[in-house]
Design an enzyme around this catalytic site. Sequence first.
Site, short mmCIF file in Angstrom:
data_model
loop_
_atom_site.label_atom_id
_atom_site.label_comp_id
_atom_site.label_asym_id
_atom_site.label_seq_id
_atom_site.Cartn_x
_atom_site.Cartn_y
_atom_site.Cartn_z
N HIS A 78 -4.62 -3.38 6.50
CA HIS A 78 -4.40 -3.66 5.08
C HIS A 78 -5.75 -4.11 4.50
O HIS A 78 -6.02 -5.30 4.37
CB HIS A 78 -3.34 -4.73 4.87
N ASP A 94 0.84 -1.20 0.00
CA ASP A 94 0.00 0.00 0.00
C ASP A 94 0.88 1.26 0.00
O ASP A 94 0.60 2.23 -0.70
CB ASP A 94 -0.91 -0.02 1.23
P1 NAI Z 1 -2.12 -18.29 -3.96
O1 NAI Z 1 -3.47 -18.88 -3.73
O2 NAI Z 1 -1.53 -18.25 -5.32
O3 NAI Z 1 -1.06 -19.06 -3.04
C1 NAI Z 1 -1.30 -19.37 -1.70
C2 NAI Z 1 -0.54 -20.64 -1.40
O4 NAI Z 1 -0.64 -20.88 0.01
C3 NAI Z 1 -1.07 -21.87 -2.10
O5 NAI Z 1 -0.02 -22.53 -2.79
C4 NAI Z 1 -1.60 -22.73 -0.95
O6 NAI Z 1 -1.41 -24.12 -1.20
C5 NAI Z 1 -0.73 -22.26 0.20
N1 NAI Z 1 -1.27 -22.55 1.53
C6 NAI Z 1 -2.56 -22.56 1.93
N2 NAI Z 1 -2.64 -22.94 3.22
C7 NAI Z 1 -1.39 -23.13 3.65
C8 NAI Z 1 -0.82 -23.57 4.89
N3 NAI Z 1 -1.60 -23.84 5.93
N4 NAI Z 1 0.52 -23.68 4.97
C9 NAI Z 1 1.30 -23.42 3.91
N5 NAI Z 1 0.82 -23.04 2.70
C10 NAI Z 1 -0.50 -22.90 2.58
O7 NAI Z 1 -2.18 -16.84 -3.31
P2 NAI Z 1 -1.16 -15.62 -3.51
O8 NAI Z 1 -1.60 -14.80 -4.65
O9 NAI Z 1 0.23 -16.14 -3.48
O10 NAI Z 1 -1.48 -14.76 -2.20
C11 NAI Z 1 -1.18 -15.24 -0.91
C12 NAI Z 1 -1.83 -14.38 0.15
O11 NAI Z 1 -1.29 -13.06 0.13
C13 NAI Z 1 -3.34 -14.21 -0.01
O12 NAI Z 1 -3.93 -14.33 1.28
C14 NAI Z 1 -3.47 -12.79 -0.50
O13 NAI Z 1 -4.73 -12.24 -0.15
C15 NAI Z 1 -2.36 -12.14 0.24
N6 NAI Z 1 -1.92 -10.84 -0.29
C16 NAI Z 1 -1.55 -9.87 0.63
C17 NAI Z 1 -1.09 -8.64 0.22
C18 NAI Z 1 -0.70 -7.59 1.23
O14 NAI Z 1 -0.42 -6.47 0.80
N7 NAI Z 1 -0.65 -7.85 2.53
C19 NAI Z 1 -1.01 -8.33 -1.22
C20 NAI Z 1 -1.37 -9.40 -2.09
C21 NAI Z 1 -1.81 -10.61 -1.63
#
Ligand code: NAI
Length: 328
Positions: free
Chosen positions: A187, A159
Amino acid sequence: TRTPVNVTVTGAAGQIGYALLFRIASGHLLGADVPVRLRLLEIPQAVKAAEGTAMELDDCAFPLLSGIDIFDDAAKAFEGTNVALLVGARPRTKGMERGDLLEANGGIFKPQGEAINAGAADDVKVLVVGNPANTNALIAQSHAPDVPAERFTAMTRLDHNRALAQLSKKAGVSVSDIKKMTIWGNHSATQYPDIFHAEINGKNAAETVNDQNWLENDFIPTVAKRGAAIIEARGASSAASAASAAIDHVHTWVNGTAEGTWTSMAVVSDGSYGVPEGLISSFPVTTKDGKWEIVQGLEIDDFSRARIDASVNELAEERDAVRKLGLI
Ligand code: NAI
């Protein structure tokens, strides 16, 4: 040669993981002279995909990458970890209520907090990226009573960087001309990007821009809703920019903020600026020697006060909800 730093990444097979791991391994997280050992955590169904990413990491022949281990067990993944990037989370799916989302994430961040408490290195630093990031960080932190609370942080650097980009375009300056940008609160769409304390080439940013209509109706909503705009345009959520912000967050935490500026991090409140103690909320922070400090003494006018309060109230509601669910 230096001993490698253990970096644990959860959700390693996800889209942010894919953008993040290569930059960690190439030395952007900690520094170009710091070897790293990666510890990847995934759910069992995604371990094979994580192994594929590890094959590619091998194939990059990064001189600083001294090893990769892959786990589907949090207790093992956080053993000896110095830096923990908690990226994997349960996304909100259609029709899911906030309570369901918080509960599903509690099932992830509670055991991860316990595993960090039991096995992480004494100097562990934790960054939560997975949403709802602030409250997931609160859950993990509350299950790690032996780790100082200030080691648990959540990411608002994306952000912050989005706000820098928008302001630099508006003012026709480079992002490096801008100092003291602040993101306050959660966030989420309630976050408050604050340019009243920011500076452009040493002059007050709000006064330099002098456009309240742009500030209220363009800048703030554009920054706060950027995530949705990226999904709309790209057909997938922000991944490379999120990974880049995670790199920035940890790099700044470890290596310090430059003189005359600060960054934004969601950190445990000590009551500063009326944010209830214990909430993990975004503040202006300076960092030095691996420690952060909330910038004190900023004047908050009524416009900013109302926006900070709205976002902090949302955080308090999330905290109350996870408390009710017995997650903290
Ligand atoms: P994604 O769905 O591509 O990847 C998430 C991964 O986490 C998947 O491979 C899944 O198998 C794994 N996962 C789920 N439960 C798990 C566990 N208990 N232990 C280990 N791995 C586990 O999602 P992406 O795009 O990589 O985003 C990840 C997170 O980041 C989402 O929650 C998203 O909302 C968040 N995010 C946060 C931002 C911020 O500014 N704080 C910005 C963009 C995304």
